[in-house]
Write a protein that holds these residues in place. Structure first.
Motif, PDB file in Angstrom:
ATOM      1  N   GLU A 249       5.550 -14.185  -5.845  1.00  0.00           N
ATOM      2  CA  GLU A 249       6.379 -14.788  -6.880  1.00  0.00           C
ATOM      3  C   GLU A 249       6.401 -13.930  -8.139  1.00  0.00           C
ATOM      4  OE1 GLU A 249       9.107 -16.814  -8.686  1.00  0.00           O
ATOM      5  OE2 GLU A 249       8.541 -17.136  -6.564  1.00  0.00           O
ATOM      6  N   GLU A 250       5.296 -13.251  -8.404  1.00  0.00           N
ATOM      7  CA  GLU A 250       5.264 -12.343  -9.556  1.00  0.00           C
ATOM      8  C   GLU A 250       6.157 -11.127  -9.322  1.00  0.00           C
ATOM      9  OE1 GLU A 250       0.802 -13.006 -11.357  1.00  0.00           O
ATOM     10  OE2 GLU A 250       0.984 -11.906  -9.467  1.00  0.00           O
ATOM     11  N   ILE A 251       6.166 -10.632  -8.082  1.00  0.00           N
ATOM     12  CA  ILE A 251       7.053  -9.516  -7.727  1.00  0.00           C
ATOM     13  C   ILE A 251       8.510  -9.940  -7.886  1.00  0.00           C
ATOM     14  CG2 ILE A 251       7.799  -7.984  -5.866  1.00  0.00           C
ATOM     15  CD1 ILE A 251       5.040  -7.273  -6.772  1.00  0.00           C
ATOM     16  N   ARG A 252       8.822 -11.153  -7.388  1.00  0.00           N
ATOM     17  CA  ARG A 252      10.204 -11.657  -7.499  1.00  0.00           C
ATOM     18  C   ARG A 252      10.615 -11.778  -8.961  1.00  0.00           C
ATOM     19  NH1 ARG A 252       8.065 -15.348  -3.692  1.00  0.00           N
ATOM     20  NH2 ARG A 252       8.683 -14.861  -1.548  1.00  0.00           N
ATOM     21  N   ARG A 253       9.749 -12.387  -9.764  1.00  0.00           N
ATOM     22  CA  ARG A 253      10.075 -12.612 -11.176  1.00  0.00           C
ATOM     23  C   ARG A 253      10.287 -11.285 -11.908  1.00  0.00           C
ATOM     24  NH1 ARG A 253       6.279 -15.820 -12.173  1.00  0.00           N
ATOM     25  NH2 ARG A 253       4.782 -14.449 -13.212  1.00  0.00           N
TER      26      ARG A 253
ATOM     27  N   PHE B  32       5.279  -0.159  -3.116  1.00  0.00           N
ATOM     28  CA  PHE B  32       5.840  -0.699  -4.360  1.00  0.00           C
ATOM     29  C   PHE B  32       5.100  -0.067  -5.541  1.00  0.00           C
ATOM     30  CE2 PHE B  32       8.132  -3.786  -6.751  1.00  0.00           C
ATOM     31  CZ  PHE B  32       7.304  -4.176  -7.790  1.00  0.00           C
ATOM     32  N   ASN B  33       5.852   0.624  -6.406  1.00  0.00           N
ATOM     33  CA  ASN B  33       5.234   1.285  -7.548  1.00  0.00           C
ATOM     34  C   ASN B  33       6.231   1.427  -8.695  1.00  0.00           C
ATOM     35  OD1 ASN B  33       6.871   3.511  -6.786  1.00  0.00           O
ATOM     36  ND2 ASN B  33       5.244   4.325  -5.502  1.00  0.00           N
ATOM     37  N   ILE B  34       5.747   1.895  -9.814  1.00  0.00           N
ATOM     38  CA  ILE B  34       6.592   2.013 -11.003  1.00  0.00           C
ATOM     39  C   ILE B  34       7.726   3.021 -10.806  1.00  0.00           C
ATOM     40  CG2 ILE B  34       6.613   2.752 -13.422  1.00  0.00           C
ATOM     41  CD1 ILE B  34       3.918   1.397 -13.760  1.00  0.00           C
ATOM     42  N   PRO B  35       7.474   4.214 -10.222  1.00  0.00           N
ATOM     43  CA  PRO B  35       8.602   5.126  -9.995  1.00  0.00           C
ATOM     44  C   PRO B  35       9.738   4.507  -9.193  1.00  0.00           C
ATOM     45  CG  PRO B  35       6.543   6.303  -9.714  1.00  0.00           C
ATOM     46  CD  PRO B  35       6.188   4.847  -9.871  1.00  0.00           C
ATOM     47  N   LEU B  36       9.400   3.628  -8.226  1.00  0.00           N
ATOM     48  CA  LEU B  36      10.448   2.949  -7.446  1.00  0.00           C
ATOM     49  C   LEU B  36      11.266   2.035  -8.350  1.00  0.00           C
ATOM     50  CD1 LEU B  36      11.805   2.172  -4.782  1.00  0.00           C
ATOM     51  CD2 LEU B  36       9.977   0.498  -4.423  1.00  0.00           C
ATOM     52  N   LEU B  37      10.606   1.296  -9.240  1.00  0.00           N
ATOM     53  CA  LEU B  37      11.325   0.410 -10.155  1.00  0.00           C
ATOM     54  C   LEU B  37      12.199   1.205 -11.118  1.00  0.00           C
ATOM     55  CD1 LEU B  37       8.532  -2.181 -11.023  1.00  0.00           C
ATOM     56  CD2 LEU B  37      10.429  -2.454  -9.419  1.00  0.00           C
ATOM     57  N   VAL B  38      11.663   2.299 -11.633  1.00  0.00           N
ATOM     58  CA  VAL B  38      12.437   3.142 -12.554  1.00  0.00           C
ATOM     59  C   VAL B  38      13.673   3.702 -11.856  1.00  0.00           C
ATOM     60  CG1 VAL B  38      12.399   5.288 -13.896  1.00  0.00           C
ATOM     61  CG2 VAL B  38      10.453   3.711 -13.999  1.00  0.00           C
ATOM     62  N   GLN B  39      13.489   4.123 -10.612  1.00  0.00           N
ATOM     63  CA  GLN B  39      14.606   4.636  -9.827  1.00  0.00           C
ATOM     64  C   GLN B  39      15.659   3.552  -9.620  1.00  0.00           C
ATOM     65  OE1 GLN B  39      13.221   6.382  -6.190  1.00  0.00           O
ATOM     66  NE2 GLN B  39      14.813   7.940  -6.165  1.00  0.00           N
TER      67      GLN B  39
ATOM     68  N   ARG C 251       0.261  -9.234   2.300  1.00  0.00           N
ATOM     69  CA  ARG C 251      -0.091  -9.525   0.916  1.00  0.00           C
ATOM     70  C   ARG C 251       0.788  -8.740  -0.045  1.00  0.00           C
ATOM     71  NH1 ARG C 251      -6.558  -8.717   1.980  1.00  0.00           N
ATOM     72  NH2 ARG C 251      -6.936 -10.692   3.068  1.00  0.00           N
ATOM     73  N   ALA C 252       1.052  -9.315  -1.190  1.00  0.00           N
ATOM     74  CA  ALA C 252       1.812  -8.613  -2.221  1.00  0.00           C
ATOM     75  C   ALA C 252       0.993  -7.425  -2.722  1.00  0.00           C
ATOM     76  CB  ALA C 252       2.145  -9.551  -3.377  1.00  0.00           C
ATOM     77  N   PRO C 253       1.658  -6.324  -3.087  1.00  0.00           N
ATOM     78  CA  PRO C 253       0.931  -5.127  -3.522  1.00  0.00           C
ATOM     79  C   PRO C 253       0.254  -5.314  -4.878  1.00  0.00           C
ATOM     80  CG  PRO C 253       3.288  -4.819  -3.765  1.00  0.00           C
ATOM     81  CD  PRO C 253       3.107  -6.110  -3.039  1.00  0.00           C
ATOM     82  N   HIS C 254      -0.721  -4.455  -5.138  1.00  0.00           N
ATOM     83  CA  HIS C 254      -1.419  -4.400  -6.431  1.00  0.00           C
ATOM     84  C   HIS C 254      -2.062  -5.732  -6.813  1.00  0.00           C
ATOM     85  CE1 HIS C 254       0.453  -0.490  -6.807  1.00  0.00           C
ATOM     86  NE2 HIS C 254       1.656  -1.023  -6.765  1.00  0.00           N
ATOM     87  N   ARG C 255      -2.487  -6.504  -5.809  1.00  0.00           N
ATOM     88  CA  ARG C 255      -3.166  -7.787  -6.023  1.00  0.00           C
ATOM     89  C   ARG C 255      -2.296  -8.792  -6.790  1.00  0.00           C
ATOM     90  NH1 ARG C 255      -9.385  -5.912  -7.602  1.00  0.00           N
ATOM     91  NH2 ARG C 255      -9.739  -4.674  -5.695  1.00  0.00           N
ATOM     92  N   LEU C 256      -0.997  -8.614  -6.693  1.00  0.00           N
ATOM     93  CA  LEU C 256      -0.063  -9.557  -7.307  1.00  0.00           C
ATOM     94  C   LEU C 256       0.294 -10.640  -6.300  1.00  0.00           C
ATOM     95  CD1 LEU C 256       2.322  -6.972  -9.030  1.00  0.00           C
ATOM     96  CD2 LEU C 256       0.589  -8.361 -10.167  1.00  0.00           C
TER      97      LEU C 256
END
Length: 248
Positions: A88-92, A51-58, A80-85
């Motif tokens: 629920e933060e990933i979902r939001r 899970f990373n920013i390029p994936l979200l941008v894509q 565990r959720a990535p990047h110490r998140l």
């Protein structure tokens, strides 16, 4: 051990949607995975190892095509959720972006498990209907799923390449033909343009209005012999025999 390439995500996610009645194909107009069920809008899934920013941008970019866009990645160590998140933060975050989220967990002795983290929610940016129609047309014009989602720097089996192969196959089977006869055989109205542009250099104009296959075309039929079986009246075994005779 983490996966080595994002292509490892393709098979389990393809199975996930097929079990829900979708037909799935890879690398449609730069989309890693496209799933379609009946007349419903297409679902697009973009794949990344993590899970990373390029994936979200894509994923956001694919919202121009449909509002059913998912991003998918391997489930991190110990769930565990990535990047110490927090999950629920990933979902939001992804709901605010209008994206759905899928994760894939791999096991040593069991089949990979796909988990739906969240569904995509409608986004204020309206899909580009014209671009979306190109995705749907490319999907339906392909005879099968010959690519692997997430591939890069590889030749893709596009609808255009399939149509070119079909013409090359017919020229090999029947000898030199006119565009009109090829159009009748293939039901491809754009066959004249395909022969004239000759993008792959598989065709040669033997005389006025008559085309034949080139040695490059024969090589292509050998390389893509697995695709020939989809052509009407074609049998892979017969094609392979012919190809081996012409191209020892």
């Amino acid at each position: 051990m983490p996966i080595q390439t994002e292509t490892e995500l393709y098979a389990p996610i393809k199975q996930y949607f097929e079990q829900r009645g979708y037909t799935v194909r890879a690398e449609i107009k730069h989309c890693d995975l496209v799933a379609i069920r009946g007349d419903e809008p297409p679902i697009i899934v973009e794949l990344k190892k993590s899970f990373n920013i390029p994936l979200l941008v894509q994923g956001i970019d694919r919202l121009r095509l449909t509002d059913q866009v998912y991003v998918a990645f391997e489930l991190p160590n110990k769930g565990r959720a990535p990047h110490r998140l927090q999950w629920e933060e990933i979902r939001r975050l992804c709901r605010m972006l209008g994206l759905g989220v899928l994760t894939v967990q791999f096991f040593k002795r069991k089949q990979p498990a796909v988990d739906l983290v969240c569904e995509p929610t409608p986004y204020q940016l309206r899909p580009n209907k014209r671009a979306a129609l190109k995705v749907v047309n490319e999907f339906h014009e392909r005879s099968g799923d010959y690519n692997v989602g997430g591939s890069s720097k590889q030749k893709l089996m596009t609808a255009y390449r399939e149509k070119s192969l079909h013409c090359a196959y017919l020229l090999q089977q029947h000898g030199p033909l006119s565009p009109r006869l090829l159009r009748d055989f293939t039901s491809n109205k754009a066959v004249s343009s395909l022969l004239q542009k000759n993008y792959y250099r598989w065709f040669v104009r033997q005389s006025r209005g008559i085309y034949h296959i080139t040695p490059l075309g024969v090589q292509a039929l050998a390389e893509y012999a697995h695709v020939l079986a989809a052509f009407p009246g074609a049998e892979t075994s017969d094609s392979s025999t012919t190809l081996s005779t012409l191209n020892p």
